[in-house]
Every structure is written in C-alpha cells, then in structure tokens.
Scaffold this motif. Structure first.
Motif, PDB file in Angstrom:
ATOM      1  N   ASP A 399       0.894  -1.264  -0.031  1.00  0.00           N
ATOM      2  CA  ASP A 399       0.053  -0.021  -0.034  1.00  0.00           C
ATOM      3  C   ASP A 399       0.938   1.284   0.079  1.00  0.00           C
ATOM      4  OD1 ASP A 399      -1.740   2.005   0.617  1.00  0.00           O
ATOM      5  OD2 ASP A 399      -2.757   1.057   2.088  1.00  0.00           O
ATOM      6  N   SER A 400       0.860   2.041  -1.048  1.00  0.00           N
ATOM      7  CA  SER A 400       1.777   3.126  -1.152  1.00  0.00           C
ATOM      8  C   SER A 400       1.227   4.417  -0.233  1.00  0.00           C
ATOM      9  CB  SER A 400       1.705   3.642  -2.802  1.00  0.00           C
ATOM     10  OG  SER A 400       0.531   4.027  -3.108  1.00  0.00           O
ATOM     11  N   SER A 401       0.170   4.134   0.120  1.00  0.00           N
ATOM     12  CA  SER A 401      -0.237   5.298   1.392  1.00  0.00           C
ATOM     13  C   SER A 401       0.314   5.013   2.569  1.00  0.00           C
ATOM     14  CB  SER A 401      -1.671   5.158   1.486  1.00  0.00           C
ATOM     15  OG  SER A 401      -2.217   4.047   2.082  1.00  0.00           O
ATOM     16  N   VAL A 402       1.244   3.983   2.682  1.00  0.00           N
ATOM     17  CA  VAL A 402       1.930   3.470   3.945  1.00  0.00           C
ATOM     18  C   VAL A 402       3.257   3.371   3.706  1.00  0.00           C
ATOM     19  CG1 VAL A 402       2.290   1.891   6.041  1.00  0.00           C
ATOM     20  CG2 VAL A 402      -0.152   2.174   4.865  1.00  0.00           C
ATOM     21  N   PRO A 403       3.919   4.643   3.421  1.00  0.00           N
ATOM     22  CA  PRO A 403       5.470   4.714   2.963  1.00  0.00           C
ATOM     23  C   PRO A 403       6.446   4.559   4.065  1.00  0.00           C
ATOM     24  CG  PRO A 403       4.625   6.972   3.310  1.00  0.00           C
ATOM     25  CD  PRO A 403       3.332   5.943   3.701  1.00  0.00           C
ATOM     26  N   ASP A 404       6.118   4.344   5.336  1.00  0.00           N
ATOM     27  CA  ASP A 404       7.210   4.042   6.392  1.00  0.00           C
ATOM     28  C   ASP A 404       7.667   2.741   6.178  1.00  0.00           C
ATOM     29  OD1 ASP A 404       8.369   3.666   8.904  1.00  0.00           O
ATOM     30  OD2 ASP A 404       6.956   4.411  10.129  1.00  0.00           O
ATOM     31  N   PRO A 405       9.068   2.636   5.914  1.00  0.00           N
ATOM     32  CA  PRO A 405       9.750   1.338   5.793  1.00  0.00           C
ATOM     33  C   PRO A 405       9.459   0.455   6.953  1.00  0.00           C
ATOM     34  CG  PRO A 405      11.159   3.192   5.189  1.00  0.00           C
ATOM     35  CD  PRO A 405       9.948   3.721   5.753  1.00  0.00           C
ATOM     36  N   SER A 406       9.350   1.022   8.348  1.00  0.00           N
ATOM     37  CA  SER A 406       9.463  -0.004   9.328  1.00  0.00           C
ATOM     38  C   SER A 406       7.959  -0.494   9.601  1.00  0.00           C
ATOM     39  CB  SER A 406       9.779   0.898  10.523  1.00  0.00           C
ATOM     40  OG  SER A 406       8.781   1.818  10.970  1.00  0.00           O
ATOM     41  N   LEU A 407       7.114  -0.055   8.682  1.00  0.00           N
ATOM     42  CA  LEU A 407       5.607  -0.419   8.905  1.00  0.00           C
ATOM     43  C   LEU A 407       5.195  -1.702   7.667  1.00  0.00           C
ATOM     44  CD1 LEU A 407       3.692   2.785   9.468  1.00  0.00           C
ATOM     45  CD2 LEU A 407       4.576   1.015  11.187  1.00  0.00           C
ATOM     46  N   LEU A 408       6.152  -1.943   6.954  1.00  0.00           N
ATOM     47  CA  LEU A 408       6.021  -3.002   5.980  1.00  0.00           C
ATOM     48  C   LEU A 408       6.034  -4.478   6.796  1.00  0.00           C
ATOM     49  CD1 LEU A 408       6.337  -0.538   4.015  1.00  0.00           C
ATOM     50  CD2 LEU A 408       7.757  -2.218   2.468  1.00  0.00           C
ATOM     51  N   PRO A 409       5.349  -5.204   6.697  1.00  0.00           N
ATOM     52  CA  PRO A 409       5.328  -6.555   6.998  1.00  0.00           C
ATOM     53  C   PRO A 409       6.652  -7.689   6.780  1.00  0.00           C
ATOM     54  CG  PRO A 409       3.939  -6.603   5.519  1.00  0.00           C
ATOM     55  CD  PRO A 409       4.175  -5.243   5.714  1.00  0.00           C
ATOM     56  N   ILE A 410       7.283  -7.836   7.871  1.00  0.00           N
ATOM     57  CA  ILE A 410       8.524  -8.709   7.357  1.00  0.00           C
ATOM     58  C   ILE A 410       7.763 -10.127   6.980  1.00  0.00           C
ATOM     59  CG2 ILE A 410      10.453  -9.972   8.358  1.00  0.00           C
ATOM     60  CD1 ILE A 410      10.936  -7.679  10.279  1.00  0.00           C
ATOM     61  N   VAL A 411       8.426 -10.636   5.817  1.00  0.00           N
ATOM     62  CA  VAL A 411       7.557 -12.043   5.341  1.00  0.00           C
ATOM     63  C   VAL A 411       8.833 -12.979   5.431  1.00  0.00           C
ATOM     64  CG1 VAL A 411       5.750 -10.966   3.900  1.00  0.00           C
ATOM     65  CG2 VAL A 411       8.316 -11.337   2.943  1.00  0.00           C
ATOM     66  N   TYR A 412       9.897 -12.707   5.461  1.00  0.00           N
ATOM     67  CA  TYR A 412      11.000 -13.296   5.852  1.00  0.00           C
ATOM     68  C   TYR A 412      12.245 -12.920   6.420  1.00  0.00           C
ATOM     69  CZ  TYR A 412      14.288 -17.282   4.621  1.00  0.00           C
ATOM     70  OH  TYR A 412      15.059 -18.258   4.383  1.00  0.00           O
ATOM     71  N   SER A 413      12.854 -13.934   7.283  1.00  0.00           N
ATOM     72  CA  SER A 413      14.223 -13.195   7.561  1.00  0.00           C
ATOM     73  C   SER A 413      15.140 -14.546   7.857  1.00  0.00           C
ATOM     74  CB  SER A 413      14.130 -12.716   9.205  1.00  0.00           C
ATOM     75  OG  SER A 413      13.599 -13.964  10.044  1.00  0.00           O
ATOM     76  N   GLY A 414      16.450 -14.183   7.757  1.00  0.00           N
ATOM     77  CA  GLY A 414      17.390 -15.283   7.625  1.00  0.00           C
ATOM     78  C   GLY A 414      18.895 -14.797   7.568  1.00  0.00           C
ATOM     79  N   ALA A 415      19.804 -15.477   7.928  1.00  0.00           N
ATOM     80  CA  ALA A 415      21.071 -15.459   7.929  1.00  0.00           C
ATOM     81  C   ALA A 415      21.964 -16.232   7.115  1.00  0.00           C
ATOM     82  CB  ALA A 415      21.727 -15.658   9.445  1.00  0.00           C
ATOM     83  N   ARG A 416      23.020 -15.888   6.699  1.00  0.00           N
ATOM     84  CA  ARG A 416      23.913 -16.515   5.491  1.00  0.00           C
ATOM     85  C   ARG A 416      24.259 -17.881   6.170  1.00  0.00           C
ATOM     86  NH1 ARG A 416      29.547 -16.731   3.111  1.00  0.00           N
ATOM     87  NH2 ARG A 416      29.004 -16.804   0.790  1.00  0.00           N
ATOM     88  N   ALA A 417      24.546 -18.197   7.373  1.00  0.00           N
ATOM     89  CA  ALA A 417      25.091 -19.395   7.950  1.00  0.00           C
ATOM     90  C   ALA A 417      23.634 -20.368   7.454  1.00  0.00           C
ATOM     91  CB  ALA A 417      25.317 -19.430   9.314  1.00  0.00           C
ATOM     92  N   SER A 418      22.511 -20.204   7.780  1.00  0.00           N
ATOM     93  CA  SER A 418      21.586 -20.917   7.517  1.00  0.00           C
ATOM     94  C   SER A 418      21.138 -21.180   6.010  1.00  0.00           C
ATOM     95  CB  SER A 418      20.139 -20.567   8.184  1.00  0.00           C
ATOM     96  OG  SER A 418      19.749 -19.556   7.745  1.00  0.00           O
TER      97      SER A 418
END
Length: 423
Positions: A399-418
């Motif tokens: 939604d471009s009416s919500v331009p705050d990067p911190s409010l975008l939902p996180i759909v994935y997280s990870g680290a290189r080791a994994s």
C-alpha cells in the motif's frame, strides 16, 4: 559541511570524571601517532555521508549520529564535535573528503562512508593516515572479505562497519526467491558501483548454487533515466523474477517505466536495501514489490554505551528528524557512532593538561570488539572489520499510502549461515 559540538545529556550512567581519569606524565605514542586535545577542547570526529546524492538516507544517518553523540555525553570531560562532509557517493568524492580529513591532525575517527564506492577510495587514505573509520551503510565484500577468510581487494586496516556484508543479503534473497517463492529464473541489474555490482553478482552466484538460472545481469549508468534497454533485456530473458539492488534514483525510473510499459507484468520484483526508502514506497508502481532490509532487531534492545533502548532512540529520532525514518539505516548510524565513541573513551589517557588518544590503540580496541550490545543486537568485529549482526529480512509492500519502511510486514528473515548454497 556542518559542524556540531555536543556536551551530552546528564545520565545515570555518567561516572564522575575524577574517578575515571588516567594520569600520565609521559604518554608515548604508538606507531600510528596520537591525537592531543587541550583541556576544554572538543574531541573531533568526522562523518562522511552522501548529502547531495543519496538524499533519502544521508540526513537520516546524520540525525542518528548526532543523537548518539548527545546520548553518549562527555568523554573524560571533553565534548565531541562532529563535522559532516559530502562524499557524493562516488570514488572521487570519497577520495576528496578523505584527503581533507587525513590532513587534519585533530581528527580522532570517522563515521562513514555511506556508499561503498566512496569507501573504496577513502579507506586507503584514512588507513595510511592512521585513522579508524566505521561505516553505518557500506556493504560491499570488497571492503572486508568473502566471509570465508579471503580478504577483499579494497580492505585496509582501520576499516569497520556495523551493517552487513552484501554476501549475507545475496544469500537471503537467493534462498527466499528459490526456496520460498519457487522462482527458478532471475534477472538482476547493477550500475557498476562497488555496492551494486558486488551484490548483483553475489546474488547470481548464490541463486545458481541453489539450482536456479540467472539469464541476464543488466547494467545501467549512474544518472540514467531511460530504462528501455534494460527492460528489453529482461523481457527477452523472461525471468520469473528480478532482483534490483540499485540506488533510489535509478531504481525509481526503473520501477516507474516497468509499470508504465507492462515490461515486468507477472514478474516478481525484489528491491535491494538501498531502494527501501519512503520516496520509493510512495510510488504507486512500488505496490506489490518485495524489499530486502537490515534486520530491525528487537525494540527492547539496549545500547550498552548509552543505556537507551531501540524504542527510546526511535522516539528521540522521530522528534529530531520531524517524522519517522525514511530508510532503515538510523539504527546503524546510532550503533556505529557509539562503538567508535566507546573505543575512544577506552583508550584516551589524561597526559598532564592534554587528553591523548593513541591511534593504534584505538584500532586495537575496535579490533577487540566482542559482544557489544547495540540497539541492532550483538556486534562482534571479525578480522576484516565486519561487525554486523549477520541477518537480513524481506519486507512486502502492498500500500503506497503507507510509506514508512518500518511498517512494512516482514515476510522472511534469515542469516547466511542458514543459507549455505545447495550441493
């Protein structure tokens, strides 16, 4: 160029100066020399940011640096003075600003650069001058290592960073694309810069190692506005997705023209961390895109040098900045600054009427950084100056009416080791 001097806030963490001064009548300088500061004079540090080019990120990091200095307070009775120079996100700019800093014998340390391309030219000059620099935003492996013990071609002693090596982002994006989204062919693009080219090529290696194909690695030029040729290459290759780790200016034209021409209709698009800015999120054409981003950590994380939590710092940041962060790098700016100030405080010695800071000792202190608790998380520096937490996230923009990067939902997280490449 701007100069600000901070004396710091009163804090429950403050210790009486008389209890922490180390007195010496014969301070001997190490092989890199020392900085001597007269009683009452400020400790001089410099920030090398890209004020005229990467305008969505530089002011944000500058504000975070100033907050960190204020929160940290006096160092053995001395205020800290910060002066910001514009490295223009270019090798020439990095070299020019580094030469100015290296010629100033008062400078103790440097926060910066913002752009990896500027650091490639700035780092050897600052290193030769005996200075230490800590970047809040450089990511190119060329500046540190391949994370497997092989030094990067542009690594120099005295270089450190709290943001993560591009190889981590490349690995996370490749794994997310192949394993989570089921994409099998991906295109990517760069502008020849040390940052964009390193991450685009690293992504291609990682995605191919997973079993995918990368039929096109396109190139644009800095300042390019007509993206027809690049879009034609993507259309001809017909990939399942594209990874776009460009700077905001070029990425904006690419996103807009791709939407207008329907050039990537049905193609999954993932923007690099540098593209995750308020200005891009406000574009209607950015809806539906994924973006990589630094791991935001836990809002309850506390910076050990100032005693302030991530939530506290963010509240103060929004008040000083006049609104929410326009990019994800405010936390890196804060932690990089407090890491440098902590090392300065650790090695500074009262030498009669002077405060003496040994340049070699300062590097030793930074080299020895282990389990430094920042608002990002736990920072530990490896042998090549990588001090980041080693994690990246993928956010989805709907939604471009919500331009705050911190409010975008996180759909994935990870680290290189994994995300070790598949055999």
């Amino acid at each position: 160029m701007r100069n600000v001097i901070y004396g710091g806030r009163a804090s429950v963490l403050a210790i009486a100066v008389s209890a922490i001064l180390v007195c010496s009548n014969a301070f001997a300088a190490g092989p890199l020399g020392k900085v001597e500061i007269e009683r009452g004079e400020p400790i001089e540090i410099r920030a090398l940011l890209s004020e005229s080019v990467v305008t969505a990120i530089s002011p944000l990091i500058g504000t975070a640096i100033e907050l960190a200095i204020e929160d940290f307070g006096l160092i053995h009775g001395h205020p800290v003075s910060i002066e910001t120079l514009d490295e223009k996100c270019s090798g020439e700019g990095g070299r020019a600003t580094a030469e100015v800093v290296a010629a100033d014998a008062r400078v103790v340390g440097v926060i910066g650069t913002l752009c990896s391309g500027a650091a490639v030219e700035a780092s050897p000059i600052l290193s030769a001058a005996g200075l230490s620099m800590i970047s809040p935003a450089n990511t190119s492996p060329r500046l540190t290592s391949d994370l497997a013990g092989i030094v990067g071609p542009d690594h120099h002693e005295g270089y450190y960073r709290v943001t993560d090596n591009d190889l981590i982002e490349a690995s996370v994006v490749a794994h997310f694309s192949y394993e989570e989204l089921g994409l099998r062919t991906m295109g990517t693009v760069h502008d020849g810069d040390a940052y964009t080219s390193a991450i685009a090529n690293a992504f291609a290696v990682e995605f191919r190692a997973h079993g995918g194909e990368v039929p096109v690695i396109a190139r644009v030029e800095k300042g390019q506005t007509d993206m027809a040729a690049v879009l034609a290459k993507f259309a001809a290759a017909a990939p399942d997705g594209v990874f776009i780790p460009l700077f905001p200016a070029e990425a904006t034209f690419l996103f807009q023209q791709a939407a207008r021409l329907d050039a990537m209709d049905g193609v999954t698009t993932i923007g690099g961390a540098a593209t995750l800015t308020t200005a891009i999120l406000e574009l209607p054409e950015s809806e539906g895109l994924h973006f990589t981003a630094p791991d935001p950590g836990d809002r309850g994380n506390t910076n050990q040098a100032t005693g302030r939590s991530a939530a506290d710092v963010l509240t103060a940041f929004e008040a000083a900045f006049g609104g929410p962060p326009t990019s994800s790098y405010w936390a890196q700016g804060y932690d990089a600054t407090t890491l440098l100030l902590s090392a300065i405080k650790q090695v500074a010695v009262v030498d009669g009427e002077m405060l003496s800071i040994d340049r070699a000792a300062l590097r030793d202190a930074l080299d020895g950084t282990t389990d430094f608790q920042g608002i990002l998380g736990t920072l530990t520096c490896d042998d090549f100056g990588d001090c980041g937490i080693g994690r990246r996230v993928i956010r989805l923009h709907e939604d471009s009416s919500v331009p705050d990067p911190s409010l975008l939902p996180i759909v994935y997280s990870g680290a290189r080791a994994s995300h070790a490449p598949q055999e």
